[in-house]
Write a protein that holds these residues in place. Structure first.
Motif, PDB file in Angstrom:
ATOM      1  N   PRO A  46       0.834  -1.203   0.000  1.00  0.00           N
ATOM      2  CA  PRO A  46       0.000   0.000   0.000  1.00  0.00           C
ATOM      3  C   PRO A  46       0.868   1.252   0.000  1.00  0.00           C
ATOM      4  O   PRO A  46       1.985   1.253   0.533  1.00  0.00           O
ATOM      5  N   GLY A  47       0.324   2.322  -0.600  1.00  0.00           N
ATOM      6  CA  GLY A  47       1.087   3.566  -0.725  1.00  0.00           C
ATOM      7  C   GLY A  47       1.645   4.081   0.590  1.00  0.00           C
ATOM      8  O   GLY A  47       2.760   4.609   0.631  1.00  0.00           O
ATOM      9  N   LYS A  48       0.884   3.922   1.683  1.00  0.00           N
ATOM     10  CA  LYS A  48       1.373   4.524   2.931  1.00  0.00           C
ATOM     11  C   LYS A  48       2.697   3.896   3.362  1.00  0.00           C
ATOM     12  O   LYS A  48       3.479   4.522   4.074  1.00  0.00           O
ATOM     13  N   ALA A  49       2.993   2.686   2.869  1.00  0.00           N
ATOM     14  CA  ALA A  49       4.307   2.092   3.127  1.00  0.00           C
ATOM     15  C   ALA A  49       5.248   2.357   1.947  1.00  0.00           C
ATOM     16  O   ALA A  49       6.354   2.871   2.108  1.00  0.00           O
ATOM     17  N   ALA A  50       4.790   2.029   0.743  1.00  0.00           N
ATOM     18  CA  ALA A  50       5.695   2.032  -0.411  1.00  0.00           C
ATOM     19  C   ALA A  50       6.138   3.430  -0.825  1.00  0.00           C
ATOM     20  O   ALA A  50       7.271   3.607  -1.295  1.00  0.00           O
ATOM     21  N   ASN A  51       5.246   4.434  -0.681  1.00  0.00           N
ATOM     22  CA  ASN A  51       5.674   5.767  -1.159  1.00  0.00           C
ATOM     23  C   ASN A  51       6.132   6.681  -0.018  1.00  0.00           C
ATOM     24  O   ASN A  51       6.304   7.884  -0.216  1.00  0.00           O
ATOM     25  N   ALA A  52       6.394   6.110   1.149  1.00  0.00           N
ATOM     26  CA  ALA A  52       6.794   6.927   2.308  1.00  0.00           C
ATOM     27  C   ALA A  52       8.211   7.491   2.184  1.00  0.00           C
ATOM     28  O   ALA A  52       8.615   8.341   2.982  1.00  0.00           O
ATOM     29  N   GLY A  53       8.958   7.051   1.182  1.00  0.00           N
ATOM     30  CA  GLY A  53      10.320   7.561   1.007  1.00  0.00           C
ATOM     31  C   GLY A  53      10.355   9.056   0.720  1.00  0.00           C
ATOM     32  O   GLY A  53      11.327   9.740   1.047  1.00  0.00           O
ATOM     33  N   GLY A  54       9.279   9.564   0.103  1.00  0.00           N
ATOM     34  CA  GLY A  54       9.232  10.997  -0.208  1.00  0.00           C
ATOM     35  C   GLY A  54       9.175  11.825   1.065  1.00  0.00           C
ATOM     36  O   GLY A  54      10.016  12.704   1.303  1.00  0.00           O
TER      37      GLY A  54
END
Ligand code: NDP
Length: 448
Positions: free
Chosen positions: A368-376
């Motif tokens: 899910p985005g809340k994990a995968a895109n948290a790098g930003g």
């Protein structure tokens, strides 16, 4: 979908009643609640102390008029938003979106997602989100500057390095952050670098911030593959979108040995079987601010498809990096039929609930985005650290930190999924791990 625990169902119904017409916000809340049954069973004090109700109600919501003058002398009126969702873990932190589809429900869904995402990073940042229904597409630089200056003339009262720290999102990149920061500096007479992130490298920005969301999404997918003894090498990848997140997801997937065969924008998608030409894509999108039609025109062998869905292109790894609800049930069925093994969300909530169910049932590794895109946002927090210490780190060191953070998020999600009886389910892992951290902080800080 499984029925909600009765306590959670009751609270969800109150959320529906109190926030009418905000479909995306309802969806984001439901997606989290669906994971929390085992948590509230184990920790009933979260229900007794009304932690969920407290987390579903933003601390503050600001809506304001943004008047500005276009190049023909006409007065334009847009609407600005900042939803400060939760500051139990740190100052509100989250991007600004400029897109005609922006309304309060969209900003609330993004702000709600943001509090869980930011908790997962393990860094001291709360969650918020903002933006406007202004459409920068086709506007001159002067018009974008006029809009940004007017937007900041109201927003500046609500933000600050210890209060609320906005960044970019759809339609807000380095150019917009520059105009926003300039106006903030002018109004406040402060060079308060830590008030905005995503700044240019010459004036307080962090190396790797521009690349961080896309790179981080690929790093997370790499961790999932690694857990199954696999890697990106030789994989066929499809990335939706062709903006900031998509471009750097393409770049890192290619570096790890994958062939990225398609990407999209809101007018269609290109298929480029020999692998996307990243330099051409950057030239068209970042420098010329053009369309994918321009990419296809300049690239022999690439095909532009203007009707249909990018998710019908077969691939091993799918990275939705455009916008919410862009990957529906039909798309998920098609991906599964073509043998997809990993889907990692670079965008926020790009996969519908029904599509998520199809992927999980087919044993696809789904991030899910809340994990995968948290790098930003994590790299934004690194930018805040550099600003606070008036320092500037190297590319290598910053990327190393990002990689370590993404590994940590993966570990946290996998561990929490195991703990709450759903091994390998990163949706449950992300929601439970971040919720417990937030809920404990809510209890510790008292009724505020
Ligand atoms: P950009 O504005 O740079 O790019 C957005 C891309 O998505 C463009 O290619 C755009 O196409 C496409 N797109 C937008 N809306 C639609 C739509 N309704 N239908 C089809 N395509 C669409 O934004 P970002 O790359 O920054 O953001 C992409 C996603 O990633 C968003 O969900 C955002 O919330 C999320 N995200 C971004 C972060 C960041 O650091 N920037 C951090 C974490 C998440 P077109 O140009 O034609 O509109």
């Amino acid at each position: 979908m499984a029925a909600l625990d009765p306590h959670l169902q009751e609270i969800y119904e109150v959320v529906l009643r109190r926030n009418p017409g905000e479909a995306e916000f309802h969806q984001a809340v439901l997606e989290v609640f669906e994971s929390l049954g085992p948590v509230v069973l184990k920790r009933p004090e979260y229900v007794e102390s009304r932690v969920l109700e407290r987390l579903c109600e933003p601390e503050r919501q600001v809506i304001f008029r943004v008047p500005w003058i276009d190049d023909s002398g006409r007065i334009e009126i847009n609407r600005g938003f900042r939803v400060e969702f939760s500051s139990v873990l740190g100052p509100f932190k989250g991007g600004l979106r400029f897109h005609p589809s922006v309304n309060l429900g969209i900003v609330k869904f993004l702000g709600f997602e943001q509090i869980f995402k930011n908790a997962l990073t393990g860094m001291p940042i709360g969650g918020g989100k903002g933006g406007s229904d202004f459409d920068p597409k086709g506007r001159s630089d002067r018009e974008v500057m006029a809009f940004c200056q007017s937007f900041m003339t109201e927003l500046y009262r609500h933000i600050g390095e210890y209060t609320d720290v906005p960044a970019g999102d759809i339609g807000v990149g380095g150019r917009e952050i520059g105009y926003l920061f300039g106006q903030y500096k002018r109004i406040t007479n402060l060079y308060e670098s830590g008030v905005l992130t995503g700044k240019g490298l010459g004036w307080g920005g962090s190396r790797v911030r521009k690349e961080a969301t896309g790179y981080g999404t690929v790093f997370f997918a790499q961790e999932m593959l690694r857990a199954r003894g696999d890697s990106f090498d030789g994989k066929r990848v499809v990335v939706s979108g062709s903006g900031n997140v998509a471009i750097y997801a393409v770049e890192m997937a290619q570096r790890l040995g994958a062939t990225v065969v398609a990407c999209s924008d809101s007018s269609g998608y290109v298929v480029d079987e020999s692998g996307l030409d990243l330099e051409l894509l950057k030239q068209v999108k970042e420098v010329d601010r053009g369309r994918l039609a321009d990419y296809a025109a300049g690239r022999p062998g690439a095909t532009l498809v203007t009707d249909g869905s990018i998710w019908h292109v077969d691939c091993d790894v799918a990275l939705p990096c455009a916008t919410q609800n862009e990957l529906d049930e039909d798309a998920a069925i098609s991906l599964v039929k073509h043998g997809v093994s990993v889907v990692a969300e670079g965008a926020n909530m790009p996969t519908t609930r029904a599509a998520t169910r199809v992927l999980l049932d087919a044993d696809v590794l789904f991030a899910p985005g809340k994990a995968a895109n948290a790098g930003g946002v994590a790299t934004s927090a690194l930018e805040m650290q550099q600003n606070a210490s008036r320092d500037s780190w190297t590319h290598e060191y910053t990327q190393e930190r990002l990689e370590g953070i993404m590994r940590g998020i993966h570990e946290r999600c996998a561990g929490s999924a195991d703990e709450f009886g759903a091994p390998g389910n990163y949706v449950v892992g992300a929601n439970t791990s971040s919720f417990v951290q937030l809920a404990d902080a809510v209890l510790a800080l008292g009724v505020i």
